[in-house]
Design an enzyme around this catalytic site. Structure first.
Site, PDB file in Angstrom:
ATOM      1  N   SER A 167       0.731  -1.103  -0.009  1.00  0.00           N
ATOM      2  CA  SER A 167      -0.064   0.009  -0.054  1.00  0.00           C
ATOM      3  C   SER A 167       1.008   1.249   0.102  1.00  0.00           C
ATOM      4  O   SER A 167       1.680   1.406  -0.949  1.00  0.00           O
ATOM      5  CB  SER A 167      -0.961  -0.041   1.202  1.00  0.00           C
ATOM      6  OG  SER A 167      -1.796   0.958   0.924  1.00  0.00           O
ATOM      7  N   ASP A 193      -5.134  -3.775  -2.608  1.00  0.00           N
ATOM      8  CA  ASP A 193      -4.375  -3.033  -1.641  1.00  0.00           C
ATOM      9  C   ASP A 193      -3.465  -4.386  -1.089  1.00  0.00           C
ATOM     10  O   ASP A 193      -4.340  -5.338  -0.462  1.00  0.00           O
ATOM     11  CB  ASP A 193      -4.935  -2.476  -0.832  1.00  0.00           C
ATOM     12  CG  ASP A 193      -4.207  -1.496   0.487  1.00  0.00           C
ATOM     13  OD1 ASP A 193      -3.155  -2.323   1.063  1.00  0.00           O
ATOM     14  OD2 ASP A 193      -4.117  -0.516   0.384  1.00  0.00           O
TER      15      ASP A 193
END
Length: 303
Positions: A50, A164
């Site tokens: 991320s 993510d």
């Protein structure tokens, strides 16, 4: 060696760096990297999930100094202009405008051509497993790694729709173990809060940023405003903030397990309450906090 004291890392000794997921507070990892280099750490491999992948990828490309200068100069309005609502079923934001702005600073290199070994971690929802992206266009890997479900649309890489990396691996320690680094340094984004639980926050710190919420979920806010049962909600939080905190809570627990199963030689912890997940315009403050926390951890470990 003194009992209980960490061994000193020789100047320029190869180390691998793991950068964790954490929304906007991931920018604190810029300050961490700056301090590590000032202390003589030779970072030869980086992995990240991320926002950790974003910072790590830019560092691996040799453009962290330029990115630091660019993001410090961005105002809240500048950041909001980079949000491109898509209003698709798969996500509120497309992320193309944000990537294009960062590409102007970093360029568009291939991961395998970077001067520092780099791995971005994403998640394949169809196969329910993490994916290590170690080659191909850098921005494809980064865009996939920070595709927060529900916020950013999934990003397709090699025919797979990825989201993510923090969902399954918020602190991707295992992804660095293929490197030739002698030691491992990890940056955990879920450290003890600066404001301990139970201590009242300042009124403005607890307030949800209505302008940003309106940008990424105005229809949710309008619907909430018409909800006759809204008085029963004791949380005081809007839906986007509840989603962010829920994801953060899950990532914190997984990170603790990852550290316990594969302990790094050094863990630098960033307080989990230094900002809201979307406050990227507080970059200068967040980077400075990263510098402070890295200095504190290195001093305590005797490095």
């Amino acid at each position: 060696m003194t009992p209980g004291r960490a061994p000193k890392i020789a100047e320029r000794e190869p180390v691998a760096l793991v950068l964790g997921a954490g929304g906007a507070r991931g920018l604190a990892q810029i300050g961490v990297i700056e301090v590590l280099e000032e202390r003589g750490f030779g970072i030869v491999a980086v992995s990240g999930s991320s926002s950790g992948a974003l910072v790590g990828g830019i560092f691996a490309a040799g453009k962290l100094r330029e990115f630091d200068a660019r993001i410090r100069a961005m105002s809240r309005r500048d950041f909001l202009r980079l949000l491109d609502p898509g209003w698709r079923r798969s996500g509120v934001l497309r992320g193309a405008r944000l990537v294009d702005a960062m590409r102007e600073v970093v360029g568009d290199p291939l991961i395998e051509s970077l001067p520092v070994e780099f791995t971005a971690v994403a998640v394949d929802l169809q196969r329910q497993r993490e994916v290590w992206l170690r080659d191909g266009p850098l921005w494809d890997a980064l865009r996939a790694s920070f595709a927060i479900p529900g916020l950013f649309t999934p990003h397709k890489v090699n025919g797979r729709a990825l989201v993510d990396g923090g969902l399954l691996s918020p602190l991707p320690i295992a992804a660095t173990r293929l490197s030739d680094a002698h030691r491992l340094v990890a940056v955990d984004m879920h450290g003890w809060p600066q404001r301990p639980p139970g201590v009242p926050a300042k009124a403005d710190a607890a307030k949800v940023d209505e302008s940003l919420v309106a940008r990424i979920g105005d229809w949710i806010e309008r619907r909430s405003a018409n909800d006759d049962d809204r008085g029963d909600d004791a949380s005081g939080m809007a839906l986007p903030e509840i989603m962010a905190r829920s994801l953060d809570t899950m990532q914190a627990q997984i990170s603790r397990v990852q550290i316990a199963l594969d302990p790094p030689e050094l863990v630098i912890r960033i307080p989990r309450d230094i900002c809201q997940f979307y406050e990227f315009w507080r970059a200068a403050e967040l980077i400075d906090i990263g510098r402070v926390e890295a200095t504190r951890a290195l001093d305590a470990a005797g490095y």
